[in-house]
Design an enzyme around this catalytic site. Structure first.
Site: not given
Ligand code: NAD
Length: 267
Positions: A45-46, A122-123, A148, A150, A185
């Site tokens: 997905d990345g 994504n976000e 207030r 994180d 948080a």
């Molecule tokens: P990455 O490729 O390691 O992705 C992190 C995980 O998120 C992977 O397992 C991937 O398959 C999953 N993922 C990504 N988009 C998804 C979606 N739309 N639905 C379900 N799973 C999804 O790391 P990266 O390349 O830095 O990807 C960035 C993404 O990682 C950000 O867009 C964010 O959504 C995600 N992320 C998740 C967390 C968390 O779950 N706590 C924290 C930080 C970032």
């Protein structure tokens, strides 16, 4: 038809990228990194997010497909064994276009009236550089709360299964044009109060964050992060643009959710 293939960069993805490349050229498709009609990401997905961010300036003319070389991805949903089928479908243009909503992020600055805008698949998240993150949250032009904690995460429907889900947000079907605000948080006690629940806004509602005590923030857009200085406000809304997926086989959203989080269905 013009194509581009983006590899994650590891050995397996590079080999598969080479294979897809030569198959597509055998079918007389043209390699064009600048103006592809179809972009295939090979990795996870990345890698898909990186492919999307590379072509945000021509979304109307580009369709995306993801092949995964690791575990099943949300966007990267083709397996390497299926690439012959995929290449034939691309060469015959026997695909359907599915559109999903995107998030528009506009950062405005205090000093020069300039702004930067981004699109997220994504976000986008906003956190403070140090100390408690404090932001006034306005919805549709009205003060909603002083947050207030994180930080805040604003996600698209297809991003609702990513970071948003880890924050306790709801999973939203991508046919619902909306954005979701989820808290990281939050501080809630007798003095400070936030809503405490994820909020889902429709396409015609805007969320605006206005700094209270700080002006520098860490802002992420999908996998990209940046330090935004002298921030006056950050605006979020459903973007006018959409991502276009080239779909060669049906893979309904809820099946994708089940296969990713519950268990893989027998095929
Ligand atoms: P990455 O490729 O390691 O992705 C992190 C995980 O998120 C992977 O397992 C991937 O398959 C999953 N993922 C990504 N988009 C998804 C979606 N739309 N639905 C379900 N799973 C999804 O790391 P990266 O390349 O830095 O990807 C960035 C993404 O990682 C950000 O867009 C964010 O959504 C995600 N992320 C998740 C967390 C968390 O779950 N706590 C924290 C930080 C970032």
């Amino acid at each position: 038809m013009k194509f581009f293939v983006l590899s994650k960069g590891d050995k397996k993805s590079n080999l598969l990228t080479k294979k897809i490349h030569s198959y597509l050229q055998d079918f007389s498709l043209t390699f064009d990194e600048n103006e592809p009609d179809i972009v295939i990401s090979v990795g996870g997905d990345g890698t898909f997010l990186a492919a999307f961010q590379k072509y945000t300036n021509r979304l109307e003319n580009t369709a995306f497909v993801g092949v995964h070389t690791g575990h099943l991805g949300f966007y990267a949903d083709w397996v390497p064994e299926e690439i012959e089928k995929l290449v034939i479908a691309i060469s015959k243009s026997t695909y359907q276009i599915i559109e999903y909503p995107l998030l528009e992020v506009i950062v405005r600055y205090t000093n020069d009236g300039k702004e930067s805008s981004f699109l997220a698949l994504n976000e986008s998240t906003v956190k403070s550089v140090e100390g408690t993150f404090v932001m006034d949250v306005e919805i549709k032009g009205e003060q909603f709360e002083r947050f207030r904690g994180d930080g805040l995460c604003i996600s698209t429907p297809s991003g609702s299964t990513a970071y948003n889900k880890a924050l306790g947000g709801a999973i939203i079907h991508p046919s619902l044009e909306s954005i979701q605000i989820s808290e990281m948080a939050s501080i809630n006690n007798r003095v400070f109060r936030t809503i405490g629940s994820p909020l889902i806004l429709p396409a015609h509602h805007t969320c605006m964050l206005k700094p209270v005590t700080q002006s520098d923030f860490l802002v992420t857009v999908d996998h990209l992060s940046s330090l935004q200085k002298d921030v006056k406000s950050i605006q979020f809304r459903v973007a006018d643009q959409k991502i276009r997926f080239a779909r060669y086989k049906p893979f309904p959203f809820w099946n994708r959710v089940r296969d990713s989080f519950i268990e893989k269905a027998e095929s």
